[in-house]
Scaffold this motif. Structure first.
Motif, PDB file in Angstrom:
ATOM      1  N   GLN A 146       0.814  -1.218   0.000  1.00  0.00           N
ATOM      2  CA  GLN A 146       0.000   0.000   0.000  1.00  0.00           C
ATOM      3  C   GLN A 146       0.852   1.275   0.000  1.00  0.00           C
ATOM      4  O   GLN A 146       0.487   2.271   0.614  1.00  0.00           O
ATOM      5  CB  GLN A 146      -0.943   0.023   1.204  1.00  0.00           C
ATOM      6  N   ARG A 147       1.952   1.264  -0.718  1.00  0.00           N
ATOM      7  CA  ARG A 147       2.797   2.454  -0.772  1.00  0.00           C
ATOM      8  C   ARG A 147       3.806   2.326  -1.909  1.00  0.00           C
ATOM      9  O   ARG A 147       3.990   1.243  -2.468  1.00  0.00           O
ATOM     10  CB  ARG A 147       3.545   2.654   0.541  1.00  0.00           C
ATOM     11  N   MET A 148       4.460   3.442  -2.224  1.00  0.00           N
ATOM     12  CA  MET A 148       5.613   3.474  -3.105  1.00  0.00           C
ATOM     13  C   MET A 148       6.607   4.473  -2.530  1.00  0.00           C
ATOM     14  O   MET A 148       6.243   5.338  -1.720  1.00  0.00           O
ATOM     15  CB  MET A 148       5.236   3.849  -4.532  1.00  0.00           C
ATOM     16  N   LYS A 170       5.003   7.633  -0.203  1.00  0.00           N
ATOM     17  CA  LYS A 170       3.588   8.000  -0.202  1.00  0.00           C
ATOM     18  C   LYS A 170       2.758   6.729  -0.241  1.00  0.00           C
ATOM     19  O   LYS A 170       3.213   5.678  -0.720  1.00  0.00           O
ATOM     20  CB  LYS A 170       3.237   8.883  -1.402  1.00  0.00           C
ATOM     21  N   GLY A 171       1.519   6.829   0.270  1.00  0.00           N
ATOM     22  CA  GLY A 171       0.655   5.659   0.252  1.00  0.00           C
ATOM     23  C   GLY A 171      -0.558   5.834   1.133  1.00  0.00           C
ATOM     24  O   GLY A 171      -0.958   6.964   1.452  1.00  0.00           O
ATOM     25  N   ILE A 222       1.254   4.478   6.093  1.00  0.00           N
ATOM     26  CA  ILE A 222       2.385   5.398   6.207  1.00  0.00           C
ATOM     27  C   ILE A 222       2.583   5.817   7.654  1.00  0.00           C
ATOM     28  O   ILE A 222       3.712   5.874   8.152  1.00  0.00           O
ATOM     29  CB  ILE A 222       2.160   6.623   5.312  1.00  0.00           C
ATOM     30  N   ALA A 223       1.479   6.105   8.360  1.00  0.00           N
ATOM     31  CA  ALA A 223       1.593   6.521   9.757  1.00  0.00           C
ATOM     32  C   ALA A 223       2.212   5.418  10.614  1.00  0.00           C
ATOM     33  O   ALA A 223       2.959   5.703  11.556  1.00  0.00           O
ATOM     34  CB  ALA A 223       0.222   6.907  10.295  1.00  0.00           C
ATOM     35  N   VAL A 281      -7.468  10.347   0.109  1.00  0.00           N
ATOM     36  CA  VAL A 281      -6.411  10.902   0.954  1.00  0.00           C
ATOM     37  C   VAL A 281      -5.161  10.048   0.811  1.00  0.00           C
ATOM     38  O   VAL A 281      -5.222   8.813   0.877  1.00  0.00           O
ATOM     39  CB  VAL A 281      -6.846  10.966   2.433  1.00  0.00           C
ATOM     40  N   ILE A 282      -4.016  10.715   0.606  1.00  0.00           N
ATOM     41  CA  ILE A 282      -2.719  10.060   0.490  1.00  0.00           C
ATOM     42  C   ILE A 282      -1.767  10.724   1.479  1.00  0.00           C
ATOM     43  O   ILE A 282      -1.724  11.953   1.586  1.00  0.00           O
ATOM     44  CB  ILE A 282      -2.164  10.159  -0.940  1.00  0.00           C
TER      45      ILE A 282
END
Length: 425
Positions: free
Chosen positions: A235-237, A254-255, A260-261, A287-288
């Motif tokens: 769920q990210r890059m 980002k993701g 990310i959190a 939201v990203i």
């Protein structure tokens, strides 16, 4: 390659569809076979009676054939075909064209329609609604124009963390990446042919185009050294970059906000993060989250090319969030209302956040306004506790969450989901 790929199999299925085997046709053949058996019994009985009465053989044959045509109508297949053609003509008057008439009978038996969200119920493209950068360990408000932000980690992450490329002089790539990068008003330069006699590796470079940050004496340029492509499983890059005239490399990521959190230092994540995230997702916004970290100064170029993402994507600094808007298509509401009037259930299958899916379902009429939605959170058993199920209210007047017990299940309408959100509308 070719027909063996996923897209190739889809094209082959369109060009050479599998034959349809409907229960209607199977039951029709059984019915005709039953009528044939009845006709055979009638023929046998008639032949016996006529022979005893001394009727001429020619008259016996005519009477027997009459029995067959009475019991098994020869025009039955033609009548079924005429019915299908008539139905196709009625659909054509409504602007509905069908290249496979047998599928008309199949459509008449549908009772559930499943829709994807992005590109089906909503528009294909996203619109930049605003950004929420972090300042002094808190959100500093919404900025509708990201290009007005000061040059720093937040806008640098927006300008570098993508998979865009230049084709025929134009940027191409994921639509979300295009919207994010274009909103920064930065410039992307890809490496061209090296004029030197030595082979050198030139990275893709991004830079702002404003005069105060890009001058001939002290240019601000960021080179993208390594890219970890987006994966739905993580769920990210992320990308590894290096800023001109600065030592060391940086990682920008980002993701999905929750993911990310969880990978960031908790003291860099504002305490109001869950409430603000819920506030925007419940309104249907995409939201990203963004994050970054400075890498080990000893990390070399060649080491960065071989390092795995799990060795660098941790203990990052939370930068803020990007808020994107995805509007409903104009024809979405009328279609959903027609299906509901026809007593056909509508289902949304999406991998987006639960609150975003709820908002879209509310806006298009898939979920009635008076219906309450419950999120089912199931926990498997472990060594310390048994399996448990918790019912959480998805929407409350104060945008909080209410917890329900099993006894409240019969009083609410529960909508489950597939994919990673464990929820379906």
């Amino acid at each position: 390659m070719g027909f063996r790929t996923a897209k190739g199999e889809l094209v082959r299925a369109i060009l050479f569809p599998k034959p349809l085997d409907f229960k209607f046709y199977r039951d029709a053949m059984k019915f005709i076979l039953f009528l044939g058996c009845m006709a055979a019994l009638g023929m046998t009985y008639s032949i016996v009676i006529y022979v005893k009465q001394g009727v001429y053989p020619i008259r016996i044959v005519v009477r027997v054939l009459d029995i067959i045509t009475i019991i098994v109508p020869p025009a039955l297949p033609a009548a079924m075909t005429v019915g299908t053609v008539f139905a196709q003509g009625r659909l054509k008057k409504k602007g509905i064209y069908c290249i496979s008439p047998p599928r008309i009978n199949f459509c008449g038996r549908l009772d559930v329609f499943c829709f994807d969200k992005t590109g089906t119920l909503t528009e294909d493209g996203l619109d930049m609604w605003g950004v929420l950068p972090i300042k002094n360990q808190g959100f500093c408000g919404v900025e509708e124009d990201p290009s007005k932000l000061e040059v720093g980690p937040f806008i640098t992450c927006m300008a570098t963390c993508h998979s865009l490329t230049v084709i025929d002089g134009e940027l191409s790539g994921d639509p979300l990446d295009l919207i994010m990068f274009n909103s920064t008003k930065w410039v992307l330069d890809e490496p061209g042919k090296d004029s030197s006699k030595f082979d050198t590796i030139m990275p893709t470079v991004v830079r702002p185009c404003t005069k105060d940050t890009f001058t001939a004496e002290n240019p601000f340029e960021v080179g993208i050294i390594r890219q970890f492509t987006f994966s739905s499983s993580v769920q990210r890059m992320s990308v590894i970059t290096r800023t001109l005239s600065e030592e060391g490399m940086e990682l920008y990521c980002k993701g999905a906000p929750e993911k990310i959190a969880s990978l960031c230092l908790q003291d860099t994540v504002p305490h109001e993060f869950p409430d603000i995230l819920h506030r925007y997702t419940i309104q249907g916004y995409r939201v990203i989250a963004l994050a970054y970290k400075k890498l080990d100064p000893k990390l070399t170029w060649h080491q960065a090319q071989r390092i795995s993402r799990d060795k660098v994507e941790f203990d990052m600094n939370f930068l803020g969030m990007i808020v994107l808007q995805n509007k409903l298509k104009l024809q979405t509401k009328p279609v959903i209302h027609k299906l509901r009037d026809a007593k056909i259930r509508t289902v949304m299958v999406t991998g987006d956040m639960i609150q975003t899916a709820i908002s879209v379902a509310r806006n298009c009429g898939m979920v009635p306004t008076k219906d309450r939605i419950i999120i089912v959170e199931a926990s498997p058993p472990d060594a310390h506790s048994p399996a448990s199920i918790k019912w959480v209210m998805a929407e409350t007047p104060d945008e909080g969450t209410d917890t329900y017990t099993d006894s409240d299940y019969n009083e609410v309408r529960v909508h489950f989901s597939t994919k990673r959100s464990k929820f379906k509308i």
